[in-house]
Enzyme design. Structure first.
Site, PDB file in Angstrom:
ATOM      1  N   TRP A  48       1.678 -11.777  -2.048  1.00 47.58           N
ATOM      2  CA  TRP A  48       2.148 -10.557  -2.699  1.00 47.58           C
ATOM      3  C   TRP A  48       3.396 -10.896  -3.522  1.00 47.58           C
ATOM      4  O   TRP A  48       4.349 -11.466  -2.984  1.00 47.58           O
ATOM      5  CB  TRP A  48       2.456  -9.524  -1.626  1.00 47.58           C
ATOM      6  CG  TRP A  48       2.932  -8.195  -2.107  1.00 47.58           C
ATOM      7  CD1 TRP A  48       2.386  -7.435  -3.092  1.00 47.58           C
ATOM      8  CD2 TRP A  48       4.055  -7.465  -1.598  1.00 47.58           C
ATOM      9  NE1 TRP A  48       3.098  -6.261  -3.230  1.00 47.58           N
ATOM     10  CE2 TRP A  48       4.124  -6.255  -2.326  1.00 47.58           C
ATOM     11  CE3 TRP A  48       4.995  -7.701  -0.591  1.00 47.58           C
ATOM     12  CZ2 TRP A  48       5.108  -5.289  -2.085  1.00 47.58           C
ATOM     13  CZ3 TRP A  48       5.967  -6.754  -0.351  1.00 47.58           C
ATOM     14  CH2 TRP A  48       6.012  -5.560  -1.096  1.00 47.58           C
ATOM     15  N   ASP A  80       3.161 -10.108   7.866  1.00 48.51           N
ATOM     16  CA  ASP A  80       3.176  -8.871   7.084  1.00 48.51           C
ATOM     17  C   ASP A  80       1.813  -8.206   7.260  1.00 48.51           C
ATOM     18  O   ASP A  80       0.803  -8.718   6.779  1.00 48.51           O
ATOM     19  CB  ASP A  80       3.443  -9.205   5.613  1.00 48.51           C
ATOM     20  CG  ASP A  80       3.603  -7.963   4.737  1.00 48.51           C
ATOM     21  OD1 ASP A  80       3.436  -6.840   5.258  1.00 48.51           O
ATOM     22  OD2 ASP A  80       3.879  -8.117   3.538  1.00 48.51           O
ATOM     23  N   ALA A 131       0.056  -4.911   6.349  1.00 44.17           N
ATOM     24  CA  ALA A 131       0.166  -3.703   5.537  1.00 44.17           C
ATOM     25  C   ALA A 131      -1.141  -2.913   5.466  1.00 44.17           C
ATOM     26  O   ALA A 131      -1.142  -1.806   4.927  1.00 44.17           O
ATOM     27  CB  ALA A 131       0.620  -4.064   4.121  1.00 44.17           C
ATOM     28  N   LYS A 175      -0.785   2.642   3.679  1.00 45.85           N
ATOM     29  CA  LYS A 175      -2.216   2.604   3.380  1.00 45.85           C
ATOM     30  C   LYS A 175      -3.030   3.287   4.458  1.00 45.85           C
ATOM     31  O   LYS A 175      -3.848   4.176   4.175  1.00 45.85           O
ATOM     32  CB  LYS A 175      -2.689   1.153   3.212  1.00 45.85           C
ATOM     33  CG  LYS A 175      -2.184   0.480   1.945  1.00 45.85           C
ATOM     34  CD  LYS A 175      -0.772  -0.045   2.105  1.00 45.85           C
ATOM     35  CE  LYS A 175      -0.284  -0.765   0.862  1.00 45.85           C
ATOM     36  NZ  LYS A 175       1.131  -1.168   1.001  1.00 45.85           N
TER      37      LYS A 175
END
Length: 393
Positions: free
Chosen positions: A127, A208, A210, A243
């Site tokens: 990312w 991470d 997400a 999300k």
């Protein structure tokens, strides 16, 4: 003073959004922006979120500050969602943050505070904001190979060859599931091998996560995180609710730090200190909604049911696009699209082909050919498939 400021590089995705909005074509397709969309192009408010908001509106009596770390109930509920009870509570420190980005920023700040000379190893690609924040903080980082441009899967042999260079105290940044931008994920045996290597070397994992619930399901998407968390003495986890709860603009996330129980008080205090330095008190509205949903059986069941509808819908779009490309090309070379998970896939198109998709076909995706599967619907899948082949991918 302001005369000393220099222009900052434009965010490529935000630039793409602007170009898409300015395009007058009625049949244009946006596959660039990184948010979930339903078949009508809307990012909807989830049913359970709406219900929780109505309940909160009726019962909330104050807008006073929450604690520096956020509400304990929120931190406990989100830690349980991610870790599934696999880690003893006396190892867990946690703070609420402004989204997953805030969690990543606070994690990097904590690393810099605890070990200024540590190198953060990041997947190539990753990312872009990971790299941007690390650069801004002036932290050491090194890439490790991750994506095989030929197979469009994980190049695990190359990844482990690069990670052979990690040293004790280094940090290895991993994507918990639904890798952004590629969609290619580690298998559970590969997670096991990574955990073994980090344990041998004394490196610290930062994960991470997400997109929990967008790949193979809430628990399946957290298997790698839980495996690592149960194996290693120190782990950092940046979690986002943007999300899977659809609350992007509420900026709801958490940073979880796992340590030896004897170090928990100092670790928790350091996390709260960093919150105080950066924004004092974290946002609460989204965190309160998440807490209500996760701790109310009826709300949680409704949320999980809708999240599963979202997941299966994206999986159906993946399978439909792969099938359409196979039928049109007479080749299985696009089968990776059905194998990837989450919102994104890296198509493997050249920048020139991506530009042609935009200019000739009105199809917008990020320049590295990351496409957002959730930007498609049944009508646009065959349009995209024909365009991909027309530009020579």
């Amino acid at each position: 003073m302001f005369g000393n400021l220099k222009p900052q590089p434009a965010d490529k995705i935000l630039q793409l959004i602007g170009q898409f909005r300015a395009d007058p074509r009625s049949d244009k397709i946006d596959l660039g922006v990184g948010v979930y969309k339903d078949a009508t192009g809307l990012t909807p408010v989830m049913r359970a979120v709406k219900t929780a908001e109505r309940q909160l509106w009726e019962t909330e009596r104050t807008k006073a500050y929450t604690g520096l770390a956020g509400e304990p109930e929120y931190n406990a509920a989100l830690a349980d969602l991610v870790l599934g009870g696999t880690v003893a509570a006396d190892r867990i420190s946690s703070v609420a943050t402004p989204g997953g980005t805030g969690a990543c920023r606070q994690a990097f700040e904590l690393i810099r505070m605890a070990s200024p000379e540590a190198t953060v190893w990041v997947s190539d690609p990753t990312w872009p904001n990971h790299l941007s924040i690390l650069n801004y903080l002036g932290m050491k980082m090194r890439p490790y190979r991750y994506f095989d441009g030929e197979s469009r899967g994980v190049d695990f042999t190359a990844m482990m060859a690069d990670l052979a260079g990690v040293k004790a105290g280094d940090v290895v940044l991993l994507h918990g599931c639904c890798h952004n931008p590629t969609g290619a994920n580690l298998t559970l045996p590969e997670w096991q091998a990574v955990a073994d290597h980090l344990e041998r070397t004394g490196a610290v994992p930062m994960i991470d996560i997400a997109y929990q619930g967008f790949g193979d399901g809430l628990d399946a998407d957290a298997e790698g995180v839980r495996l690592v968390a149960g194996r290693l003495p120190e782990v950092l986890i940046a979690a986002s609710c943007s999300k899977n709860f659809g609350i992007y603009r509420e900026r709801t996330g958490a940073l979880i730090a796992l340590s030896d129980p004897a170090r928990r008080e100092v670790t928790q205090g350091s996390l709260a200190f960093l919150n105080r330095q950066n924004f004092s008190f974290p946002p609460d509205h989204g965190a309160r909604l998440v807490t209500m949903i996760l701790t109310d059986p009826a709300l949680r069941a409704d949320w999980q049911a809708e999240l599963e509808e979202v997941r299966l819908g994206m999986l159906a779009l993946r399978e439909g696009l792969a099938r359409e490309l196979r039928d049109l090309s007479g080749s299985d070379r696009f089968g990776f699209i059905a194998q990837h998970r989450g919102m994104f896939s890296r198509l493997g198109a050249t920048p020139e082909q991506v530009e042609r998709l935009k200019t000739e076909h009105g199809i917008y995706m990020v320049g590295d050919s990351r496409l957002n599967i959730a930007g498609l619907n049944a009508r646009t899948v065959p349009i995209l498939a024909r365009a991909i082949l027309a530009v020579g991918v």
